[in-house]
Design a protein around this motif. Structure first.
Motif, PDB file in Angstrom:
ATOM      1  N   GLN A 152       0.821  -1.209   0.000  1.00 27.84           N
ATOM      2  CA  GLN A 152       0.000   0.000   0.000  1.00 27.84           C
ATOM      3  C   GLN A 152       0.851   1.252   0.000  1.00 27.84           C
ATOM      4  N   LEU A 153       1.975   1.226   0.747  1.00 25.08           N
ATOM      5  CA  LEU A 153       2.861   2.379   0.780  1.00 25.08           C
ATOM      6  C   LEU A 153       3.467   2.638  -0.596  1.00 25.08           C
ATOM      7  N   VAL A 154       3.887   1.577  -1.274  1.00 22.15           N
ATOM      8  CA  VAL A 154       4.456   1.745  -2.611  1.00 22.15           C
ATOM      9  C   VAL A 154       3.421   2.309  -3.576  1.00 22.15           C
ATOM     10  N   GLU A 155       2.178   1.797  -3.513  1.00 24.29           N
ATOM     11  CA  GLU A 155       1.132   2.295  -4.382  1.00 24.29           C
ATOM     12  C   GLU A 155       0.859   3.772  -4.114  1.00 24.29           C
ATOM     13  N   TYR A 156       0.841   4.135  -2.854  1.00 21.57           N
ATOM     14  CA  TYR A 156       0.581   5.538  -2.497  1.00 21.57           C
ATOM     15  C   TYR A 156       1.683   6.445  -3.024  1.00 21.57           C
ATOM     16  N   VAL A 157       2.942   6.022  -2.861  1.00 16.29           N
ATOM     17  CA  VAL A 157       4.063   6.834  -3.346  1.00 16.29           C
ATOM     18  C   VAL A 157       4.001   6.983  -4.856  1.00 16.29           C
ATOM     19  N   ASN A 158       3.731   5.893  -5.556  1.00 18.65           N
ATOM     20  CA  ASN A 158       3.630   5.963  -7.013  1.00 18.65           C
ATOM     21  C   ASN A 158       2.512   6.893  -7.456  1.00 18.65           C
ATOM     22  N   HIS A 159       1.382   6.828  -6.747  1.00 18.71           N
ATOM     23  CA  HIS A 159       0.254   7.700  -7.094  1.00 18.71           C
ATOM     24  C   HIS A 159       0.611   9.161  -6.888  1.00 18.71           C
ATOM     25  N   GLN A 160       1.311   9.456  -5.778  1.00 19.18           N
ATOM     26  CA  GLN A 160       1.701  10.835  -5.522  1.00 19.18           C
ATOM     27  C   GLN A 160       2.677  11.338  -6.574  1.00 19.18           C
ATOM     28  N   GLU A 161       3.619  10.464  -6.952  1.00 23.58           N
ATOM     29  CA  GLU A 161       4.576  10.872  -7.972  1.00 23.58           C
ATOM     30  C   GLU A 161       3.878  11.137  -9.303  1.00 23.58           C
ATOM     31  N   LYS A 162       2.934  10.302  -9.642  1.00 22.83           N
ATOM     32  CA  LYS A 162       2.216  10.496 -10.899  1.00 22.83           C
ATOM     33  C   LYS A 162       1.391  11.768 -10.871  1.00 22.83           C
ATOM     34  N   THR A 163       0.751  12.037  -9.735  1.00 24.89           N
ATOM     35  CA  THR A 163      -0.040  13.259  -9.616  1.00 24.89           C
ATOM     36  C   THR A 163       0.839  14.490  -9.713  1.00 24.89           C
ATOM     37  N   THR A 164       2.008  14.428  -9.080  1.00 27.69           N
ATOM     38  CA  THR A 164       2.922  15.570  -9.115  1.00 27.69           C
ATOM     39  C   THR A 164       3.429  15.821 -10.522  1.00 27.69           C
ATOM     40  N   SER A 165       3.719  14.743 -11.254  1.00 29.23           N
ATOM     41  CA  SER A 165       4.211  14.903 -12.618  1.00 29.23           C
ATOM     42  C   SER A 165       3.146  15.431 -13.552  1.00 29.23           C
TER      43      SER A 165
END
Length: 673
Positions: free
Chosen positions: A491-504
């Motif tokens: 879940q932590l990895v998914e959350y980090v990936n989602h945040q990175e995608k949103t930021t990009s």
């Protein structure tokens, strides 16, 4: 007659001719009848006078011979008797003995003496006129309907008028497919062009001997109003045709189809007999009976509810008798339960693609026919079908008794769902070690050595078995902790990936939307208003008081639809909510949370639409094709490309079951830019 029906003989013309001749005949015969009556009266009067003389000599004064004659002769004399000899004391009757009787006295004597009404009444010197004779009306034709209980050999009295696919009935029902045909009636799948829904239609000739009883049965079934029965929608006689229209359940499967793969599970058989029994018992309480309950009449919907088709109508179409209606329906339910448990028809003949029992077997419980049958359900079936149930149980003969017996059964649980896959432990070489500060216990690298065999050495302070149990418990706790850590890491990895995608995706952050300025992608859009959009229903204000529950931030509260008897798709395509954003805004996605699994579509009004579409079919069509769809309890509706619109339509196409019907529940709605 040769076909077994009775002939109708109309005697109205013969009776009329006899009636016209009757008055003249009675007038001609009146004189001769009166003469014979006068002769009898004179003789009776003379005899009465002689008896009165004899009695008077011994006991006292003589009584009136006329009154004595009136008591002895049931016919009232028309004139006084001949005078007696002069030397008799009774020769001089009282003066009032020959006085004419009044009309009231004549009527009283005629009533007491049982006078014949077809002959003219006669009194002393008074003749009452005959009442006018009216010509008799033709007798109503006698019904010659003979009830035929054998559904396989229906009499060929009058076939249904021929119809073909594409023909219209009643100006609105277009015939699509003939699903069954007999020498008496035909059954069709049709389309109601006025309401745009599928229906079932029975066609029967209006001149058939059962046409009236079919119409009566259909109209009484329509008044039942129980959603557990397939509803009768229309019953009309139109020219030479009688047609009965019923609802159509496109996604339902009859019990015969369910049994094609083998017997039902105990839980499914229990649900079938419970729901069918409760429905039939309720119908009998209201004076209705099915009388032809077969596997083809019991339908199971996608939601697991059982619906009963053809109450009263199927029996009327085939002319089945109505005697012992309660026992007939109870035995039919018992046969359905027996077939569900054993995959065999409980009678010697093969029926409904099921093999019958051997003729010499008799009535035996289902658990003696097939191994593994639920004992309680087997005993219930035996009590229904056997005149002398095993173990000295009382037979069940009424739907009310059967409903009580089903309710008294121990609870039958549904079959267990397959267990979820177990996470495999990492191999020893790849198993990580955790620091002592971690909240979980470290997993040892090497497996514990098995306890040596043989007797426990003397002097050991603790039993080895107890120590092994404690070690196994620690291992189990470690595995649970490892699973929790693994899931948390994912879940932590998914959350980090989602945040990175949103930021990009955000090339330049934009301020919060104000006024009619477009919202930044991914940000929440404030909803101006939400209203019900029941385009195909009569109730346009569908629970509008609950609209606030869809945006209050509490998933436990919800806006609910009406309770529908059928799933969407059979009668109407769906219902929904109209979302007004206040102005045209770019919409990236809509997050919806439901109570229960729900299928939903997202539609957007065309760009430039400034007024809300009408809540009707035309307004629904103005939205066009859906831009996104999904199903489940939490759904994110994301169009393939962002759309700019002011009005969104959240359209429910499949809702969960609720209290024997269907009801949608929208807990939360969030529109995102």
């Amino acid at each position: 007659m040769a076909d077994g029906t009775k002939a109708i003989v109309d005697t109205s013309e013969t009776d009329g001719a006899a009636t016209e001749a009757a008055p003249g005949t009675s007038q001609r015969d009146a004189g001769s009848d009166r003469d014979s009556d006068l002769g009898r009266t004179a003789k009776g009067s003379a005899d009465g006078a002689a008896r009165s003389t004899a009695n008077g000599a011994a006991k006292g004064p003589a009584k009136s011979p006329a009154k004595g004659a009136a008591k002895d002769d049931p016919t009232t004399p028309l004139r006084p008797a001949a005078p007696a000899p002069a030397d008799s004391d009774a020769a001089q009757p009282p003066a009032d003995a020959t006085a004419p009787l009044s009309a009231q006295e004549i009527d009283a004597e005629l009533s007491a003496q049982g006078a014949r009404t077809e002959r003219p009444s006669r009194s002393r010197g008074v003749r009452r006129p005959l009442p006018p004779v009216e010509p008799s009306e033709p007798a109503p034709p006698t019904s010659t309907e003979t009830l035929d209980a054998d559904t396989a050999t229906l009499p060929a009295v009058l076939p249904a008028p021929p119809r073909h696919s594409g023909d219209k009935i009643g100006g609105r029902y277009r015939l699509e497919e003939c699903i069954s045909e007999s020498e008496t009636f035909t059954s069709w799948r049709a389309v109601d062009e006025k309401l745009r829904r599928a229906v079932g239609v029975h066609l029967l000739s209006a001149g058939h001997r059962r046409a009236k009883s079919v119409l009566t049965a259909a109209r009484s079934a329509a008044l039942l109003g129980d959603p557990r029965f397939v509803q009768v929608l229309d019953a009309v006689q139109e020219g030479e045709l009688v047609y009965v229209v019923r609802e159509w359940l496109p996604g339902a499967r009859d019990l015969g189809e369910l049994l094609a793969d083998g017997p039902l599970e105990p839980y499914d058989a229990y649900q079938m007999v419970r729901q069918v029994t409760d429905a039939i018992a309720a119908a009998h309480q209201r004076g209705q009976a099915h009388l032809r309950l077969t596997p083809k009449c019991v339908l199971r919907t996608d939601g697991g509810q059982y619906r009963i088709n053809g109450i009263a109508v199927d029996a009327a179409l085939r002319g089945l008798p109505t005697e012992d209606a309660e026992l007939t329906d109870v035995r039919a339910i018992g046969a359905l339960l027996y077939a569900s448990l054993t995959h065999r028809w409980p009678y010697p003949e093969d029926r409904y693609d099921l093999q019958g029992l051997p003729k010499d077997l008799g009535c035996v419980p289902p658990d003696q026919v097939r191994a593994g049958v639920h004992k309680g359900l087997s005993e219930l079936a035996a009590r229904i079908l056997c005149d002398q149930p095993p173990h000295h149980k009382e037979p069940i003969t009424t739907p009310a008794e059967l409903a009580a017996a089903v309710a008294a059964l121990p609870k039958i649980r549904p079959p267990e769902q397959p267990a979820p896959p177990v996470l495999r432990a990492l191999p020893n070489t790849a198993r990580p070690r955790y620091s002592p500060a971690a909240p979980t216990q470290a997993i040892p690298v090497t497996d514990p050595a098995p306890a040596p065999a043989g007797p426990r050495p003397a002097g050991r302070p603790a039993p080895r078995r107890r120590r092994a149990l404690r070690r196994a418990a620690r291992w189990a706790a470690s595995l649970v902790a490892l699973s929790a850590v693994t899931v948390g890491s994912w879940q932590l990895v998914e959350y980090v990936n989602h945040q990175e995608k949103t930021t990009s995706d955000h090339t330049a952050p934009a301020p919060a939307p104000t006024g009619s300025a477009p919202a930044a992608t991914g940000e929440k859009i404030a909803v101006s208003s939400i209203s019900p959009f029941n385009a195909y229903g009569d109730n346009k204000d569908e629970h509008s008081s609950e609209i606030a529950n869809a945006t209050d931030g509490n998933p436990a509260t919800a806006w609910t639809t009406q309770r529908y008897n059928d799933q969407f798709g059979a009668y109407r395509p769906g219902t929904g909510l109209l979302i007004d954003l206040g102005s045209a805004r770019p919409v990236g996605s809509v997050d919806v949370q439901f109570i229960g699994d729900t299928k939903v579509e997202l539609k957007a009004a065309p760009a430039g639409t400034a007024t809300a579409p009408n809540v009707d079919e035309n307004g629904f069509r103005s939205f066009g094709a859906p831009v996104a769809s999904g199903s489940g309890s939490k759904v994110t509706l994301k169009p393939a490309a962002p759309v700019t619109t002011r009005y969104l339509l959240l359209w429910l196409t499949n809702v969960p079951t609720d209290d024997g019907g269907y009801r949608g529940k929208v807990a939360e709605i969030q529109v995102n830019g």
